[in-house]
Motif scaffolding. Structure first.
Motif, PDB file in Angstrom:
ATOM      1  N   ALA A   1     -18.318  12.089  39.860  1.00 32.44           N
ATOM      2  CA  ALA A   1     -17.628  11.381  38.908  1.00 32.44           C
ATOM      3  C   ALA A   1     -16.360  11.981  38.319  1.00 32.44           C
ATOM      4  CB  ALA A   1     -18.609  10.900  38.064  1.00 32.44           C
TER       5      ALA A   1
ATOM      6  N   ALA B   1     -24.334   2.226  24.679  1.00 29.33           N
ATOM      7  CA  ALA B   1     -24.952   3.257  25.763  1.00 29.33           C
ATOM      8  C   ALA B   1     -26.460   3.801  25.268  1.00 29.33           C
ATOM      9  CB  ALA B   1     -23.856   4.514  25.785  1.00 29.33           C
TER      10      ALA B   1
ATOM     11  N   LEU C   1      -6.757   3.890  20.729  1.00 28.66           N
ATOM     12  CA  LEU C   1      -6.009   4.644  21.707  1.00 28.66           C
ATOM     13  C   LEU C   1      -4.975   5.425  20.637  1.00 28.66           C
ATOM     14  CD1 LEU C   1      -4.922   2.391  24.772  1.00 28.66           C
ATOM     15  CD2 LEU C   1      -6.732   4.587  24.455  1.00 28.66           C
TER      16      LEU C   1
ATOM     17  N   ASP D   1     -22.600  13.668  29.577  1.00 27.61           N
ATOM     18  CA  ASP D   1     -23.986  12.759  29.728  1.00 27.61           C
ATOM     19  C   ASP D   1     -24.021  12.219  28.307  1.00 27.61           C
ATOM     20  OD1 ASP D   1     -24.217  13.157  32.277  1.00 27.61           O
ATOM     21  OD2 ASP D   1     -26.041  13.898  32.146  1.00 27.61           O
TER      22      ASP D   1
ATOM     23  N   ARG E   1     -28.509   2.351  32.213  1.00 21.80           N
ATOM     24  CA  ARG E   1     -27.537   3.395  31.921  1.00 21.80           C
ATOM     25  C   ARG E   1     -26.174   3.269  32.239  1.00 21.80           C
ATOM     26  NH1 ARG E   1     -25.222   8.542  33.632  1.00 21.80           N
ATOM     27  NH2 ARG E   1     -25.798  10.341  32.482  1.00 21.80           N
ATOM     28  N   ALA E   2     -25.390   3.470  31.167  1.00 24.24           N
ATOM     29  CA  ALA E   2     -23.892   3.290  31.281  1.00 24.24           C
ATOM     30  C   ALA E   2     -23.209   4.398  32.246  1.00 24.24           C
ATOM     31  CB  ALA E   2     -23.185   3.305  29.926  1.00 24.24           C
ATOM     32  N   ASP E   3     -22.429   3.794  33.193  1.00 24.52           N
ATOM     33  CA  ASP E   3     -22.088   4.641  34.203  1.00 24.52           C
ATOM     34  C   ASP E   3     -20.469   5.215  33.904  1.00 24.52           C
ATOM     35  OD1 ASP E   3     -23.897   4.962  36.616  1.00 24.52           O
ATOM     36  OD2 ASP E   3     -24.048   2.627  35.779  1.00 24.52           O
TER      37      ASP E   3
ATOM     38  N   LEU F   1     -22.262  11.370  26.010  1.00 25.74           N
ATOM     39  CA  LEU F   1     -21.265  10.155  25.673  1.00 25.74           C
ATOM     40  C   LEU F   1     -21.599   8.892  26.251  1.00 25.74           C
ATOM     41  CD1 LEU F   1     -17.943  12.238  25.983  1.00 25.74           C
ATOM     42  CD2 LEU F   1     -18.962  11.317  23.741  1.00 25.74           C
ATOM     43  N   LEU F   2     -22.330   9.104  27.485  1.00 27.23           N
ATOM     44  CA  LEU F   2     -22.800   7.967  28.229  1.00 27.23           C
ATOM     45  C   LEU F   2     -24.221   7.356  27.808  1.00 27.23           C
ATOM     46  CD1 LEU F   2     -21.191   8.643  31.808  1.00 27.23           C
ATOM     47  CD2 LEU F   2     -20.620   6.981  30.133  1.00 27.23           C
TER      48      LEU F   2
ATOM     49  N   ASN G   1     -17.429   9.184  20.620  1.00 28.35           N
ATOM     50  CA  ASN G   1     -16.380   9.852  21.241  1.00 28.35           C
ATOM     51  C   ASN G   1     -15.478  10.326  20.228  1.00 28.35           C
ATOM     52  OD1 ASN G   1     -14.611  11.561  22.787  1.00 28.35           O
ATOM     53  ND2 ASN G   1     -14.421   9.814  24.382  1.00 28.35           N
TER      54      ASN G   1
ATOM     55  N   ARG H   1     -32.872  16.366  25.814  1.00 25.01           N
ATOM     56  CA  ARG H   1     -33.466  15.156  26.778  1.00 25.01           C
ATOM     57  C   ARG H   1     -33.925  15.480  28.042  1.00 25.01           C
ATOM     58  NH1 ARG H   1     -29.244  11.712  26.875  1.00 25.01           N
ATOM     59  NH2 ARG H   1     -28.812  12.355  28.917  1.00 25.01           N
TER      60      ARG H   1
ATOM     61  N   ILE I   1      -8.476   6.133  27.939  1.00 23.76           N
ATOM     62  CA  ILE I   1      -9.340   7.129  27.614  1.00 23.76           C
ATOM     63  C   ILE I   1     -10.624   6.687  28.718  1.00 23.76           C
ATOM     64  CG2 ILE I   1     -11.155   8.064  26.184  1.00 23.76           C
ATOM     65  CD1 ILE I   1      -9.376   6.891  23.701  1.00 23.76           C
ATOM     66  N   THR I   2     -11.029   7.632  29.618  1.00 22.02           N
ATOM     67  CA  THR I   2     -11.985   7.541  30.496  1.00 22.02           C
ATOM     68  C   THR I   2     -12.984   8.357  30.091  1.00 22.02           C
ATOM     69  OG1 THR I   2     -10.375   6.815  32.170  1.00 22.02           O
ATOM     70  CG2 THR I   2     -12.721   7.428  32.787  1.00 22.02           C
ATOM     71  N   THR I   3     -14.293   7.896  30.129  1.00 16.12           N
ATOM     72  CA  THR I   3     -15.725   8.811  30.102  1.00 16.12           C
ATOM     73  C   THR I   3     -16.550   8.675  31.200  1.00 16.12           C
ATOM     74  OG1 THR I   3     -15.511   8.153  27.463  1.00 16.12           O
ATOM     75  CG2 THR I   3     -17.551   9.123  28.397  1.00 16.12           C
ATOM     76  N   VAL I   4     -17.051   9.931  31.509  1.00  9.82           N
ATOM     77  CA  VAL I   4     -17.667  10.195  32.843  1.00  9.82           C
ATOM     78  C   VAL I   4     -18.704  11.278  32.227  1.00  9.82           C
ATOM     79  CG1 VAL I   4     -16.056   9.394  34.504  1.00  9.82           C
ATOM     80  CG2 VAL I   4     -16.290  11.658  33.991  1.00  9.82           C
TER      81      VAL I   4
ATOM     82  N   ILE J   1     -17.143   4.453  30.748  1.00 16.65           N
ATOM     83  CA  ILE J   1     -16.561   3.862  29.521  1.00 16.65           C
ATOM     84  C   ILE J   1     -15.288   3.778  29.674  1.00 16.65           C
ATOM     85  CG2 ILE J   1     -16.386   3.816  27.076  1.00 16.65           C
ATOM     86  CD1 ILE J   1     -19.054   5.353  26.987  1.00 16.65           C
ATOM     87  N   THR J   2     -14.453   2.850  29.773  1.00 16.67           N
ATOM     88  CA  THR J   2     -13.047   2.883  29.663  1.00 16.67           C
ATOM     89  C   THR J   2     -12.448   2.131  28.477  1.00 16.67           C
ATOM     90  OG1 THR J   2     -13.107   2.411  32.115  1.00 16.67           O
ATOM     91  CG2 THR J   2     -10.958   2.134  31.162  1.00 16.67           C
ATOM     92  N   THR J   3     -11.553   2.725  27.951  1.00 16.23           N
ATOM     93  CA  THR J   3     -10.930   2.162  26.740  1.00 16.23           C
ATOM     94  C   THR J   3      -9.285   1.897  27.007  1.00 16.23           C
ATOM     95  OG1 THR J   3     -12.110   3.684  25.332  1.00 16.23           O
ATOM     96  CG2 THR J   3     -10.306   2.664  24.230  1.00 16.23           C
TER      97      THR J   3
ATOM     98  N   MET K   1     -18.655   8.015  43.874  1.00 12.95           N
ATOM     99  CA  MET K   1     -19.182   7.715  42.599  1.00 12.95           C
ATOM    100  C   MET K   1     -19.218   5.945  42.748  1.00 12.95           C
ATOM    101  SD  MET K   1     -20.694   8.835  40.255  1.00 12.95           S
ATOM    102  CE  MET K   1     -20.529   7.956  38.721  1.00 12.95           C
TER     103      MET K   1
END
Lengths: 419, 419
Positions: free
Chosen positions: B52, A30, A17, B14, A39-41, B16-17, B23, A224, B43-46, A43-45, A1
């Motif tokens: 990924a 996004a 969190l 997708d 395009r967002a690849d 969410l991105l 989220n 979409r 929190i990780t979003t893919v 998201i990290t929180t 990735m």
């Protein structure tokens, strides 16, 4: 990735969190990226923690060219982003006089006293280019490291949005090529995701041409279709051909071919026809009116709403006869029909809409379970009701009930077109 | 950071991105963890992308002991989580007869036909322990790898919630020690974050005892004080002492000492006193009624709502005199007072509430800008109005307007206590 990842979002804040709030900022960002061909690849929180922030900045910087960061620039002590910024970018905080005078101006405009902790927000990293914040006290920063550009924005949604629109997105569009992604939406209502999938039929051909996503939500399933390519016209042709194939077997369920909620379509359609609507709500408790009035310009077609939560309100305002309620119960087809006719007559509008049901968690019986709803629409063409049963909690039931009513209004508008 | 990270959430999709939805699942999960003495560290979003997903599973497995994953188990082709699961855990899909019969049962209960793509949801990874899904078609999976436990759940919110409550959280509580985190909330309204911070005063002592977070939202700023330690009683004492210090200078702004929205407090208070309320909404357009009716049991105190969007509705339903509107404009103190008195009289309730303002984006003038609102409350003790100016977009203005009205009702209830 990693080799494909180009744009990442980092959301900072303990409140994300601990479940205090959902990450609506990342969703909005996004969406804005997508609308501009980015395009967002990922998201990290992470929380308000110096180590976690520095680590997230470093990891994103290794993968991505552009990193959008929100949160942690507020006035109170738990906002540690500035300190982490200084550590990661090896810089110091300095007082910026322009920022300080902008903060003074903001407080005088709202007519409330400025507190001394707001003054600290004029302390900014020396290496940063600043992005002004005309809706709040914390400015944004642009910083570079190892070929990646980092945009730091406040976490307050309307401040971040303004900064994205005025500085971040134009800057990105100027400095990096957007992929030529084109999107086409088919927004459906009244059909399950799995049934849609079956009706559309063989996806193999379509998937060779484009990417297709099913996006279920309370207002129905949005499809979409995305295509990308260097040749803009060829991409557009391919997208149109794929959309035609997807559309052909599901046409009756498509209410729009752009990404809008059903209530926005209805406000447009009613306004274009010079028609008006009024709503009578029991179980949806104001949500139906709220959805209409969220749309700018809805006052042209939305005349009034009545939240007839008590039976007394149903009788007094909507002229629902007491014996009708006694014989059928408040949650019944007879009552919802009387409510829709009642509010139409009360408000003298073209359309009257009504809902009555059991949102839960209590109040259900074997015959009338939680999740049961009756919706109705009355117009000069006649009156009709639908019964649905949904499975969910109170808030999601209210959402589904409201969209069941909006779907019925949409069907009435289409019937009116045929006659 | 890595050595402290113990619990991670991975959100797959997708949607969410691309900003299609926020989220909210991750927020709900994080909140549930906190309530049980756990805490989400990341929190990780893919997207719906095999590579990924596998990479995110591997990275989280290296850092964390417990990984909660949602999304990508739905019926359509863009849900690739199952394939990624099989690759990462080196297992295969098998048909589970129990799951298949549960899916059959669900469709017959809702009275809609089952499609053959739903049958595929009975295909599950052979190595997985299954978690039944009594609200939908996709079961959950529990899988282990390298000392970490992975819980896979569907992305549909009410399905995921049920699965968390019935299986995931009890399993976590049985298998790992929760940190003995204790939380105390001080929920405030009507005061800015920076002013709160100043009023509370010297934080140095407090920060030595506990962790303090300021959580701003539409309903005001919530202050969360957290303490942890092995000795439960000592931790509770420390928490109480810190709460007392934080509370002492901001008492008048605190509406609750648990994490609840203001409308929930108001429904409890009104119900406990046997009092009733009715609302008349212009600019909030149904949102105020929606907030009341989101609270289970609100029918005991919430009698009705009127969304008097047109002037005609204000005159007909609320008896607002036409000359009053002509002389002052619909957005005015005179009109909001007449609306509150009007709805109280119409509904024969103890309290009448009203809102009128300019939510935007259009309709503002120099004297009456977008963001201006008047709110009013009428009761047998008298009637009062407040004027506020907020800065924001249409939807956030409606939220702030609604909470300004709720805040005024709360003040009236406290005044009533004093007399």
């Amino acid at each position: 990735m990693s080799e494909h990842t180009q744009i990442e979002i980092i959301s900072i804040g303990d409140e994300l969190l601990t479940g205090h709030i959902a990450n609506t900022n990342a969703a909005w960002m996004a969406d804005q990226l997508l609308r501009r061909g980015f395009r967002a690849d990922r998201i990290t929180t992470v929380g308000d923690d110096n180590g976690a922030i520095v680590e997230a900045l470093a990891a994103a910087g290794r993968r991505a060219k552009t990193i959008l960061i929100t949160g942690g620039l507020g006035p109170t002590h738990d906002d540690v982003t500035r300190t982490a910024v200084c550590q990661f970018f090896e810089t110091l905080l300095i007082l910026d006089e322009d920022v300080l005078s902008a903060i003074h101006h903001l407080f005088s405009k709202r007519g409330i006293p400025m507190s001394h902790v707001n003054r600290d927000q004029a302390l900014v990293p020396r290496k940063a280019r600043l992005m002004p914040n005309d809706r709040g006290t914390a400015p944004g920063y642009i910083l570079n490291n190892g070929g990646a550009t980092f945009y730091f924005m406040p976490g307050v949604p309307h401040e971040m949005r303004r900064m994205m629109e005025e500085y971040v997105l134009p800057n990105m569009q100027g400095s990096m090529a957007s992929r030529s992604v084109q999107n086409h939406y088919l927004c459906t209502i009244g059909i399950a995701e799995s049934t849609l999938y079956e009706k559309i039929g063989n996806f193999e051909d379509i998937k060779r041409m484009v990417r297709v996503a099913f996006l279920p939500g309370f207002s129905g399933v949005k499809i979409r279709i995305s295509a990308d390519g260097d040749d803009r016209e060829e991409t557009a042709r391919r997208l149109a051909e794929a959309a035609a194939r997807v559309r052909q077997n599901i046409q009756p369920f498509i209410y729009a071919e752009e990404d809008i909620p059903l209530e926005q379509l209805l406000v447009s359609e009613l306004t274009a026809r010079g028609r008006t609507v009024a709503v009578a709500e029991s179980c949806t408790g104001g949500l139906l009116a709220h959805k209409f009035t969220n749309i700018p310009g809805s006052s042209k077609c939305f005349e009034r709403g009545v939240v007839s939560y008590s039976n007394k309100a149903k009788m007094e305002l909507l002229s629902v006869p007491e014996p009708l309620i006694a014989a059928n119960g408040a949650v019944s087809e007879a009552v919802v029909l009387a409510m829709a006719a009642g509010v139409r007559s009360l408000a003298a509008t073209d359309y009257g809409m009504a809902t009555t049901g059991i949102a839960g968690p209590d109040g259900g019986t074997a015959e009338k379970p939680v999740g049961l709803v009756y919706v109705a629409v009355a117009s000069e063409q006649g009156i009709g009701a639908r019964r649905h049963t949904f499975i969910g909690d109170r808030v999601s039931n209210k959402e589904r009930f409201a969209y069941a009513a909006l779907n019925l209004l949409w069907q009435h508008l289409r019937e009116a077109d045929k006659t």
